[in-house]
Structure formats: C-alpha cells, structure tokens
Design a protein around this motif. Structure first.
Motif, PDB file in Angstrom:
ATOM      1  N   PRO A  12      11.861  -1.567   6.137  1.00  0.00           N
ATOM      2  CA  PRO A  12      10.789  -2.517   5.810  1.00  0.00           C
ATOM      3  C   PRO A  12       9.423  -1.862   5.670  1.00  0.00           C
ATOM      4  O   PRO A  12       8.485  -2.468   5.156  1.00  0.00           O
ATOM      5  CB  PRO A  12      10.808  -3.475   7.014  1.00  0.00           C
ATOM      6  CG  PRO A  12      11.263  -2.627   8.151  1.00  0.00           C
ATOM      7  CD  PRO A  12      12.265  -1.659   7.559  1.00  0.00           C
ATOM      8  N   ARG A  13       9.293  -0.597   6.130  1.00  0.00           N
ATOM      9  CA  ARG A  13       7.980   0.053   6.106  1.00  0.00           C
ATOM     10  C   ARG A  13       7.491   0.312   4.690  1.00  0.00           C
ATOM     11  O   ARG A  13       6.281   0.355   4.443  1.00  0.00           O
ATOM     12  CB  ARG A  13       8.043   1.368   6.897  1.00  0.00           C
ATOM     13  CG  ARG A  13       8.187   1.178   8.398  1.00  0.00           C
ATOM     14  CD  ARG A  13       8.233   2.516   9.128  1.00  0.00           C
ATOM     15  NE  ARG A  13       9.463   3.243   8.843  1.00  0.00           N
ATOM     16  CZ  ARG A  13      10.583   3.089   9.529  1.00  0.00           C
ATOM     17  NH1 ARG A  13      10.648   2.228  10.522  1.00  0.00           N
ATOM     18  NH2 ARG A  13      11.663   3.785   9.237  1.00  0.00           N
ATOM     19  N   ILE A  14       8.410   0.481   3.746  1.00  0.00           N
ATOM     20  CA  ILE A  14       8.011   0.785   2.376  1.00  0.00           C
ATOM     21  C   ILE A  14       7.188  -0.364   1.797  1.00  0.00           C
ATOM     22  O   ILE A  14       6.060  -0.174   1.333  1.00  0.00           O
ATOM     23  CB  ILE A  14       9.241   1.061   1.490  1.00  0.00           C
ATOM     24  CG1 ILE A  14      10.076   2.209   2.071  1.00  0.00           C
ATOM     25  CG2 ILE A  14       8.814   1.370   0.074  1.00  0.00           C
ATOM     26  CD1 ILE A  14       9.349   3.525   2.186  1.00  0.00           C
ATOM     27  N   GLY A  15       7.752  -1.569   1.836  1.00  0.00           N
ATOM     28  CA  GLY A  15       7.028  -2.720   1.305  1.00  0.00           C
ATOM     29  C   GLY A  15       5.731  -2.973   2.041  1.00  0.00           C
ATOM     30  O   GLY A  15       4.724  -3.383   1.443  1.00  0.00           O
ATOM     31  N   VAL A  16       5.720  -2.716   3.353  1.00  0.00           N
ATOM     32  CA  VAL A  16       4.510  -2.940   4.156  1.00  0.00           C
ATOM     33  C   VAL A  16       3.395  -1.999   3.724  1.00  0.00           C
ATOM     34  O   VAL A  16       2.230  -2.395   3.618  1.00  0.00           O
ATOM     35  CB  VAL A  16       4.817  -2.756   5.653  1.00  0.00           C
ATOM     36  CG1 VAL A  16       3.529  -2.756   6.479  1.00  0.00           C
ATOM     37  CG2 VAL A  16       5.734  -3.863   6.138  1.00  0.00           C
ATOM     38  N   LEU A  17       3.723  -0.740   3.453  1.00  0.00           N
ATOM     39  CA  LEU A  17       2.701   0.230   3.047  1.00  0.00           C
ATOM     40  C   LEU A  17       2.123  -0.122   1.680  1.00  0.00           C
ATOM     41  O   LEU A  17       0.915   0.025   1.455  1.00  0.00           O
ATOM     42  CB  LEU A  17       3.289   1.637   3.063  1.00  0.00           C
ATOM     43  CG  LEU A  17       3.540   2.198   4.467  1.00  0.00           C
ATOM     44  CD1 LEU A  17       4.411   3.447   4.425  1.00  0.00           C
ATOM     45  CD2 LEU A  17       2.215   2.495   5.170  1.00  0.00           C
TER      46      LEU A  17
END
Length: 285
Positions: free
Chosen positions: A124-129
């Motif tokens: 999920p970190r990709i979309g958050v960044l």
C-alpha cells in the motif's frame, strides 16, 4: 459497474532552481472505458501507478496488459500509448519528474531495462507516496518541492526493493500495520468531536477504506467504525457524569453526534440505559 470519470492534476508551486531532481506535477484519474493516450512522446519521465481496473501499455512495438498494483514508467522521448479497458477502466495516479539525477533513480530501481514495469503486489505504500506528492503540492509553500522530491526518493526505494525481489515479509508488514493502526487511533482520539467518518480518515491518510478497515480489525479485533463509536460513547459517558450543566443534546454534539436520538440509542446499546437515566442515577450518588 459504471465508473464516473474524474481527473485531478496539481503542479509543483516552486520553480526548479537546482535541476538535480524535480517533480513537475502529480495527478489522479478514474478513466473512461477505452480511454486512450497516444501514440505520443514526452520530454520528461512519467510514472503511473494503477489503483484499480485494467488496461494496456504499449511501447517499443510491444503491448502489455496491466492491472491494479502495477506501475509503469514512460521515459523521455519514448513513443508510447496506453489505454484503459472497456469493461474495467483503470484508475491511476501519476507523477512527472526530470533532472540530472533522474536517470540514476530510474536505473537504481531497475526501470532502465526493456520492461519499465513493476508489480508492487499489495504494497500500500506505493499509492500512499503518490498521494503524498499530490498533498504536498496542494498544501503549497516553499517546502512543497522539497517534500515532493523526498517522497519521490522514498517511492524509488520501494520500487528498487520490489525489483530486487526483497522479501518484505510478515514481521516488517506487521510493524507497518501496527504503526498505521496507532496512527488511526491517534486520528480518531483527537478528531472524535468532529463530524468525521472512516472515509474521511482513509482519504486523509491516503489509504483505501477497505484496506484500512481490514488491517485495523486484524490489529485490534474491532472495526474502526466500532472503535470510533465506542470512543464517542465513552467520552459522552464521562461528560454526563462530570458536566451536569450540559444538556443531552449538547453532550451529543460535543462528542460528534449530529442526531441526539441516534446518540441515545447507541448509549443504551453500550451501557444498558439511556443517557437521561444514567445522569439521574449519577445525581442520586
């Protein structure tokens, strides 16, 4: 399922002064069925991350079918085209960047190869960044560009880890989930008096609502909806006992309930009696 098209783009409010790495703009879109871009070229790097749906990315005479969780990078002066599917058009976020260090970042993530596509799985970190870069531009200020560059570096660190096949297994994911759960608890514990919702919180934190709810329940045993409701009722319970001059309606509003009748119903559900009955019992002590 019909998808309503949306389109948002935010430009870097700070001019490029040094030229080593610079994020030009960032955006997000729910595309229409068969939405086609190109064939065309860009004079900067353009990275897309697919949040939902499917589509195709074509370059160097090859067409690739892509789906949620994957990212693709368009290199400067590369002839490309990409299109959403007819039955499940994709929703994606994108960032455009350039600078003397851009090629090094790309190479470090393994995206200078013949296949500039990364499968991020359920990370999920990709979309958050991507979302964090948009938020930096939305907030503006002299630090917006620096923040965006920082998020870009973090993004490529994630890409590099994925491309190298690093195992971000259960222990790391568990600590990430614990940290995010604590962040959600802090958010609700400070904002409970406001008319917030789990949707508001998910948007603020930059996560999908379903993912947040599932992760929170795994960590705590209850859903964030139940946690927020119990938090509000417990705060009301305290006010009923300590602030006898406040009316039931005022207490309901003070803990985030817009409807006093709904508040009374939920209070009875948790404490087995109405707020009025509880207050009367407190007066007899």
């Amino acid at each position: 399922m019909e998808h309503m098209p949306t389109y948002t783009v935010l430009s870097n409010p700070v001019p490029d002064e040094h030229g080593d790495i610079y994020v030009l703009f960032s955006g997000e879109s729910q595309t229409k069925p068969n939405h086609l871009i190109g064939p065309k070229v860009y004079d900067f790097y353009l990275m897309h991350h697919i949040l939902a749906g499917t589509g195709t990315f074509s370059y160097a005479g090859t067409e690739h079918e892509l789906q949620a969780g994957q990212s693709f990078l368009i290199h400067p002066d590369q002839l490309i085209s990409y299109a959403s599917s007819e039955d499940n058009p994709w929703r994606y976020r994108w960032i455009a960047f350039e600078g003397t260090r851009a090629a090094g970042l790309v190479a470090g993530a393994g995206l200078d190869s013949a296949v500039p596509i990364i499968d991020n799985g359920t990370n999920p970190r990709i979309g958050v960044l991507f979302h964090s870069i948009q938020r930096a531009f939305r907030l503006g200020g002299p630090s917006a560009s620096l923040r965006a560059s920082g998020y870009l570096h973090l993004l490529f660190a994630e890409f590099g880890a994925a491309q190298q096949g690093e195992n971000r297994a259960s222990e790391q994911q568990g600590s990430d989930s614990e940290a995010l759960t604590n962040q959600m608890i802090r958010y609700m514990s400070t904002q409970y008096a406001e008319p917030i919702s789990i949707e508001n919180m998910a948007e603020t934190l930059g996560y999908n609502r379903a993912y947040l709810s599932r992760m929170f329940k795994q960590q705590t045993g209850i859903t964030p909806v139940t946690f927020l409701l119990k938090l509000r009722i417990d705060k009301a319970h305290l006010l009923l006992r300590e602030r006898l001059e406040l009316t039931i309606e005022q207490i309901a509003a003070s803990v985030g309930f817009q409807d006093p009748l709904y508040f009374s119903k939920q209070f009875r559900r948790f404490y087995g009696q109405s707020p009025t009955a509880y207050r009367e019992a407190m007066k007899q002590l």
